[in-house]
Design an enzyme around this catalytic site. Structure first.
Site, mmCIF file in Angstrom:
data_model
loop_
_atom_site.group_PDB
_atom_site.id
_atom_site.type_symbol
_atom_site.label_atom_id
_atom_site.label_comp_id
_atom_site.label_asym_id
_atom_site.label_seq_id
_atom_site.Cartn_x
_atom_site.Cartn_y
_atom_site.Cartn_z
ATOM 1 N N ASN A 47 105.344 -61.010 -27.807
ATOM 2 C CA ASN A 47 104.523 -60.140 -28.644
ATOM 3 C C ASN A 47 105.129 -60.088 -30.052
ATOM 4 O OD1 ASN A 47 103.768 -57.716 -29.999
ATOM 5 N ND2 ASN A 47 102.891 -56.936 -28.112
ATOM 6 N N THR A 97 102.042 -47.899 -27.212
ATOM 7 C CA THR A 97 101.092 -47.666 -26.127
ATOM 8 C C THR A 97 101.814 -46.911 -25.016
ATOM 9 O OG1 THR A 97 100.136 -49.783 -26.753
ATOM 10 C CG2 THR A 97 99.356 -48.815 -24.698
ATOM 11 N N ARG A 142 98.148 -50.960 -38.148
ATOM 12 C CA ARG A 142 99.493 -50.606 -38.626
ATOM 13 C C ARG A 142 100.453 -51.791 -38.592
ATOM 14 N NH1 ARG A 142 101.641 -46.781 -33.727
ATOM 15 N NH2 ARG A 142 99.727 -45.698 -34.171
ATOM 16 N N HIS A 143 100.182 -52.764 -37.744
ATOM 17 C CA HIS A 143 101.024 -53.972 -37.800
ATOM 18 C C HIS A 143 100.147 -55.218 -37.940
ATOM 19 C CE1 HIS A 143 100.450 -53.504 -33.466
ATOM 20 N NE2 HIS A 143 101.380 -52.573 -33.346
ATOM 21 N N GLY A 203 108.035 -57.838 -26.564
ATOM 22 C CA GLY A 203 108.002 -57.939 -28.014
ATOM 23 C C GLY A 203 109.118 -57.227 -28.736
ATOM 24 N N HIS A 204 109.074 -55.901 -28.723
ATOM 25 C CA HIS A 204 109.920 -55.099 -29.594
ATOM 26 C C HIS A 204 111.401 -55.467 -29.476
ATOM 27 C CE1 HIS A 204 111.938 -51.192 -30.719
ATOM 28 N NE2 HIS A 204 111.272 -51.485 -31.796
ATOM 29 N N HIS A 229 98.629 -57.324 -30.824
ATOM 30 C CA HIS A 229 97.821 -56.117 -30.635
ATOM 31 C C HIS A 229 97.223 -55.723 -31.974
ATOM 32 C CE1 HIS A 229 97.816 -51.634 -29.095
ATOM 33 N NE2 HIS A 229 96.642 -52.033 -29.517
ATOM 34 N N ARG A 255 106.933 -53.369 -46.558
ATOM 35 C CA ARG A 255 107.122 -53.601 -47.988
ATOM 36 C C ARG A 255 105.865 -54.098 -48.678
ATOM 37 N NH1 ARG A 255 112.576 -53.951 -49.585
ATOM 38 N NH2 ARG A 255 111.739 -54.386 -51.642
ATOM 39 N N HIS A 263 106.213 -53.982 -21.399
ATOM 40 C CA HIS A 263 106.441 -52.822 -22.261
ATOM 41 C C HIS A 263 107.881 -52.344 -22.106
ATOM 42 C CE1 HIS A 263 105.765 -49.379 -24.821
ATOM 43 N NE2 HIS A 263 104.634 -49.939 -25.155
ATOM 44 N N GLY A 264 108.607 -52.436 -23.221
ATOM 45 C CA GLY A 264 109.953 -51.891 -23.284
ATOM 46 C C GLY A 264 111.026 -52.743 -22.622
ATOM 47 N N HIS A 314 105.746 -56.742 -34.178
ATOM 48 C CA HIS A 314 106.715 -56.081 -35.042
ATOM 49 C C HIS A 314 107.262 -56.981 -36.153
ATOM 50 C CE1 HIS A 314 105.994 -52.498 -32.986
ATOM 51 N NE2 HIS A 314 106.276 -53.037 -31.814
ATOM 52 N N ARG A 366 95.610 -53.064 -33.679
ATOM 53 C CA ARG A 366 95.326 -51.639 -33.493
ATOM 54 C C ARG A 366 94.210 -51.212 -34.434
ATOM 55 N NH1 ARG A 366 99.664 -48.808 -30.563
ATOM 56 N NH2 ARG A 366 98.489 -46.947 -31.085
ATOM 57 N N GLU A 426 95.417 -58.259 -27.626
ATOM 58 C CA GLU A 426 95.478 -56.893 -27.090
ATOM 59 C C GLU A 426 94.683 -55.975 -27.979
ATOM 60 O OE1 GLU A 426 99.035 -54.473 -26.710
ATOM 61 O OE2 GLU A 426 99.895 -56.225 -25.746
ATOM 62 N N GLU A 453 97.984 -55.814 -16.067
ATOM 63 C CA GLU A 453 99.342 -55.812 -16.593
ATOM 64 C C GLU A 453 99.917 -54.435 -16.302
ATOM 65 O OE1 GLU A 453 100.090 -57.597 -20.358
ATOM 66 O OE2 GLU A 453 101.859 -56.369 -20.724
HETATM 67 N N1 PXP Z 1 102.173 -55.439 -23.013
HETATM 68 C C1 PXP Z 1 101.314 -54.562 -23.567
HETATM 69 C C2 PXP Z 1 99.968 -54.405 -22.948
HETATM 70 C C3 PXP Z 1 101.672 -53.845 -24.729
HETATM 71 O O1 PXP Z 1 100.809 -52.951 -25.269
HETATM 72 C C4 PXP Z 1 102.915 -54.101 -25.331
HETATM 73 C C5 PXP Z 1 103.279 -53.406 -26.612
HETATM 74 O O2 PXP Z 1 102.375 -53.729 -27.604
HETATM 75 C C6 PXP Z 1 103.766 -55.027 -24.716
HETATM 76 C C7 PXP Z 1 103.383 -55.657 -23.544
HETATM 77 C C8 PXP Z 1 105.105 -55.355 -25.289
HETATM 78 O O3 PXP Z 1 105.903 -54.213 -25.289
HETATM 79 P P1 PXP Z 1 107.279 -54.246 -26.068
HETATM 80 O O4 PXP Z 1 106.956 -54.527 -27.492
HETATM 81 O O5 PXP Z 1 107.825 -52.887 -25.834
HETATM 82 O O6 PXP Z 1 108.108 -55.327 -25.440
#
Ligand code: PXP
Length: 253
Positions: free
Chosen positions: A14, A108, A56-57, A223-224, A50, A25, A201-202, A17, A52, A77, A158
């Site tokens: 993902n 999310t 925002r990104h 992603g993050h 994603h 910037r 996620h996370g 970010h 949104r 997404e 997911e």
């Molecule tokens: N999967 C989904 C459906 C998400 O919404 C996100 C965050 O946008 C991710 C995976 C990835 O999450 P993270 O950026 O925390 O790894």
């Protein structure tokens, strides 16, 4: 060398970010497409972005560039809104992952309430399915959400791993293990209904192993953490290390 017992997992990277840093910037860099191409070269099996509602990104032009420039599948997404449906139908990405969205949230925070919105979501995903997109529901592990996802005709669920990761980070290990067990049960149930199971996620190097080891899971979206880790080790090496940990958790070495 250990013998693999489960199929290899796909890794979706993902790149939201990268756009967060760019937008901080108001510059043209860093470019999310460049990061996505680097991720591809480093072994990502797909790219997730994603769009949104508040942009925002990721922005509309990023989706356009990714849809045109990627060799690997794009997982688009978005929230289940008419605007996002129109964008998805214009680009026809490989996959469309529906997520809940609230303007005030930082990320999310929970899964989609598929069970409470079945009729609308059935109609919402029909044109996407007809356009050839694999439709995925980002949900928690509750059986009624999994059942509803199968009922409305989604191809994929997911499972939201955010709570499991938060409990790990807070050192609440007994609760983390209970959440992991619930995710494992949810993955088995979803698979038994014919749904393809993804998770994300996370996830970090510390938390990915037990999720990657769940046999029914076929893809992780991360992603993050990877974008953050890129500051220290570079994006390519961070992705390669994540891949290695996912493979090791499934018995590939
Ligand atoms: N999967 C989904 C459906 C998400 O919404 C996100 C965050 O946008 C991710 C995976 C990835 O999450 P993270 O950026 O925390 O790894």
């Amino acid at each position: 060398m250990s013998t693999p017992t489960k199929p290899k997992l796909r890794l979706g990277v993902n790149i939201d970010h990268v756009a967060t840093v760019r937008n901080a910037r108001g510059s043209a860099y860093p470019d999310p497409l460049r990061a996505a191409l680097l991720a591809e070269a480093a072994g990502a099996d797909g790219i997730t972005a994603h769009l949104r509602e508040d942009r925002r990104h990721i922005r509309d032009a990023d989706i356009e560039a990714l849809a045109e420039g990627l060799a690997v599948p794009l997982n688009f997404e978005c929230a289940a809104t008419p605007e996002m449906q129109a964008i998805a139908l214009r680009h026809r990405p490989h996959a469309v992952c529906l997520v809940p969205e609230r303007r005030e949230e930082r990320t999310t925070e929970g899964g989609l309430d598929v069970a409470g919105d079945q009729n609308r979501l059935t109609m919402f995903i029909t044109p996407l399915r007809e356009a050839g997109c694999r439709v995925s529901m980002f949900i928690g592990h509750e059986p009624r959400q999994i059942e509803a996802s199968a009922r409305i005709g989604a191809a994929v669920v997911e499972l939201h791993t955010g709570h499991y990761c938060d409990l790990h980070a807070e050192g609440r290990f007994a609760e983390r293990d209970a959440e992991l067990a619930a995710l494992a049960k949810g993955a088995r149930f979803a698979h038994s209904l014919g749904l393809e199971v993804h998770a994300g996620h996370g996830l970090t190097f510390e938390t990915v192993g037990p999720i990657a080891a769940l046999p029914e899971v076929r893809e992780l979206n991360i992603g993050h953490f990877l974008i953050g880790e890129a500051i220290f080790m570079g994006l390519g090496p961070a992705i390669a290390e994540m891949r290695a940990q996912m493979d090791a958790a499934r018995g590939f070495s």
